[in-house]
Design a protein around this motif. Structure first.
Motif, short mmCIF file in Angstrom:
data_model
loop_
_atom_site.label_atom_id
_atom_site.label_comp_id
_atom_site.label_asym_id
_atom_site.label_seq_id
_atom_site.Cartn_x
_atom_site.Cartn_y
_atom_site.Cartn_z
N LEU A 148 52.08 22.69 21.23
CA LEU A 148 51.74 22.79 19.59
C LEU A 148 51.01 24.16 19.50
N GLY A 149 51.58 24.99 20.21
CA GLY A 149 51.31 26.57 19.74
C GLY A 149 49.67 26.77 19.47
N TYR A 150 48.78 26.13 20.55
CA TYR A 150 47.65 26.18 20.88
C TYR A 150 47.32 27.10 21.97
N THR A 151 45.95 27.62 22.25
CA THR A 151 45.71 28.29 23.36
C THR A 151 44.27 27.60 23.71
N PRO A 152 43.73 27.85 25.14
CA PRO A 152 42.71 27.20 25.65
C PRO A 152 41.45 27.69 24.77
N ASP A 153 41.54 28.79 23.86
CA ASP A 153 40.48 29.20 23.08
C ASP A 153 40.11 28.13 22.02
N ASP A 154 41.37 27.56 21.51
CA ASP A 154 41.28 26.55 20.49
C ASP A 154 40.64 25.39 20.99
N LEU A 155 40.25 25.07 22.11
CA LEU A 155 39.76 23.63 22.74
C LEU A 155 38.29 23.76 22.20
N ASP A 156 37.72 22.55 22.21
CA ASP A 156 36.19 22.26 22.06
C ASP A 156 35.61 22.04 23.16
N PRO A 157 34.88 22.94 23.83
CA PRO A 157 34.30 22.73 25.33
C PRO A 157 33.46 21.25 25.26
N ASN A 158 32.98 20.82 23.96
CA ASN A 158 32.29 19.76 24.29
C ASN A 158 32.94 18.41 24.02
N LEU A 159 34.36 18.51 24.11
CA LEU A 159 35.45 17.57 24.11
C LEU A 159 36.40 17.81 25.02
N PRO A 160 36.20 17.72 26.20
CA PRO A 160 37.25 18.33 27.19
C PRO A 160 38.37 17.45 27.28
N PRO A 161 39.45 18.20 27.63
CA PRO A 161 40.93 17.19 27.66
C PRO A 161 40.88 16.10 28.50
N ALA A 162 41.39 15.06 28.18
CA ALA A 162 41.11 14.04 29.12
C ALA A 162 42.40 13.04 28.75
N TYR A 163 42.68 12.02 29.95
CA TYR A 163 43.69 11.02 29.62
C TYR A 163 42.76 9.89 29.27
N ILE A 164 43.26 9.29 27.85
CA ILE A 164 42.36 8.16 27.44
C ILE A 164 43.18 7.01 27.12
N HIS A 165 42.45 5.82 27.33
CA HIS A 165 43.40 4.45 27.16
C HIS A 165 42.47 3.42 26.55
N GLY A 166 43.13 2.76 25.45
CA GLY A 166 42.61 1.64 24.99
C GLY A 166 43.66 0.83 24.50
N GLY A 167 44.62 0.50 25.33
CA GLY A 167 45.69 -0.49 25.25
C GLY A 167 46.94 0.29 25.43
N ALA A 168 47.04 1.67 25.39
CA ALA A 168 48.05 2.55 25.79
C ALA A 168 47.50 3.95 26.05
N ASN A 169 48.29 4.71 26.61
CA ASN A 169 47.57 5.77 27.26
C ASN A 169 48.00 7.17 26.34
N HIS A 170 47.00 8.00 26.17
CA HIS A 170 47.04 9.09 25.52
C HIS A 170 46.52 10.32 26.14
N LEU A 171 46.72 11.48 25.53
CA LEU A 171 46.04 12.57 25.81
C LEU A 171 45.39 13.15 24.84
N LEU A 172 44.08 13.58 24.96
CA LEU A 172 43.03 13.84 23.95
C LEU A 172 42.92 15.31 24.19
N LEU A 173 42.91 15.98 23.16
CA LEU A 173 42.62 17.60 22.85
C LEU A 173 41.75 17.67 21.86
#
Length: 289
Positions: A148-173
């Motif tokens: 996606l052309g991002y860097t770790p500095d673009d990430l919000d530390p309050n929303l850590p990256p995660a696998y999330i599932h609610g009927g299907a699998n997603h990666l959250l950034l």
């Protein structure tokens, strides 16, 4: 194919209803196809119809007892659950059968969708499959950031990256800034390879304007679609993730999606306090020409 009274065959693709789910009044929303028939077409036919319709998903529903057996196809593949197509199906069932709650049997879960119309407004609400989330593996996070052309500095530390599932699998950034979300760009084929390897349906990019209001984008390369303007399944997974995280959601969040692609969509997720439980996702729908 079905045969009309004059015995002329009618292509099933001609019977697909086209409904934009999670619309913003008379505009926006995510277009979905809906085909309600006495029996499902064959799997090759459903794949062909979904490809012909060309939306990110088409829902195929057939009655079974007091419920509907539902399958979802993108132009490229079958997906286990699709929120916006379920909202579109709820709207179609309300128009066909009247306001009510409809039981749905999916490939891997049983859920419900409410559909109702009043004063020209069509709305629907689904109860998602159970949710769960876990921390994302650092190599996948690094690969997604590179895509996606991002860097770790673009990430919000309050929303850590995660696998999330609610009927299907997603990666959250989670992203720190709204303009970083707006700048999203990636190569579709590279995204497809990454998502298939990681066994995720989409990457959910989220920016928290407030604790109860989010802006999101959803690359959907696994389904051959660059981006979804509204993604109910990922929003359900987001709601479950926020609950797992102990986020101050106060029982519900509102999500604005599709704004950066000119298809502003509005979704609401109601979050019960019970860990892993269903998330209620609601919005309005509009019939497309």
């Amino acid at each position: 194919m079905i045969t009309h009274r004059d015995m002329q065959p009618i292509p099933l693709s001609n019977l697909v209803q086209r409904i934009a789910a999670f619309s913003d009044g008379a505009i926006g929303g995510n277009p979905a196809g809906v085909l309600i028939t006495a029996q499902h077409p064959s799997e090759p036919e459903m794949k062909a119809i979904a490809a012909d319709v060309g939306f990110s998903e088409t829902a195929f529903a057939a009655p079974i007892g007091d419920a509907f057996r539902v399958r979802y196809f993108s132009p490229a593949s079958e997906v286990p659950f699709c929120g916006h197509a379920t909202i579109a199906l709820g709207a179609a069932l309300a128009l066909e059968r009247g306001n009510g709650t409809f039981k749905l049997i999916l490939n891997d879960a049983a859920i419900t969708v409410d559909g109702h119309q009043q004063d020209g407004i069509i709305a629907a609400a689904l109860q998602s499959p159970p949710t769960h989330s876990t921390a994302a593996a650092p190599p996948l996070v690094a690969a997604a950031l590179h895509l996606l052309g991002y860097t770790p500095d673009d990430l919000d530390p309050n929303l850590p990256p995660a696998y999330i599932h609610g009927g299907a699998n997603h990666l959250l950034l989670g992203l720190k800034r709204r303009d970083t979300l707006a700048a999203m760009a990636y190569d579709l084929e590279a995204g497809r390879v990454l998502m298939e390897r990681a066994k995720i349906i989409t990457i959910l990019l989220a920016y928290a304007e407030t604790p109860q209001r989010f802006h999101t984008r959803n690359p959907f390369a696994s389904g051959g679609v660059y981006e979804d303007p509204a993604t109910g399944a990922a929003t359900a997974a987001l709601g479950g993730y926020l609950r797992d995280l102990g986020w101050p959601h106060q029982g519900a969040i509102d999500v604005v999606q599709g704004e950066d692609m000119g298809m502003r969509s509005l979704l609401r997720a109601e979050i019960s306090p019970i860990p892993g439980s269903s998330i209620r996702i609601s919005g309005t729908a509009r019939l497309m020409a």
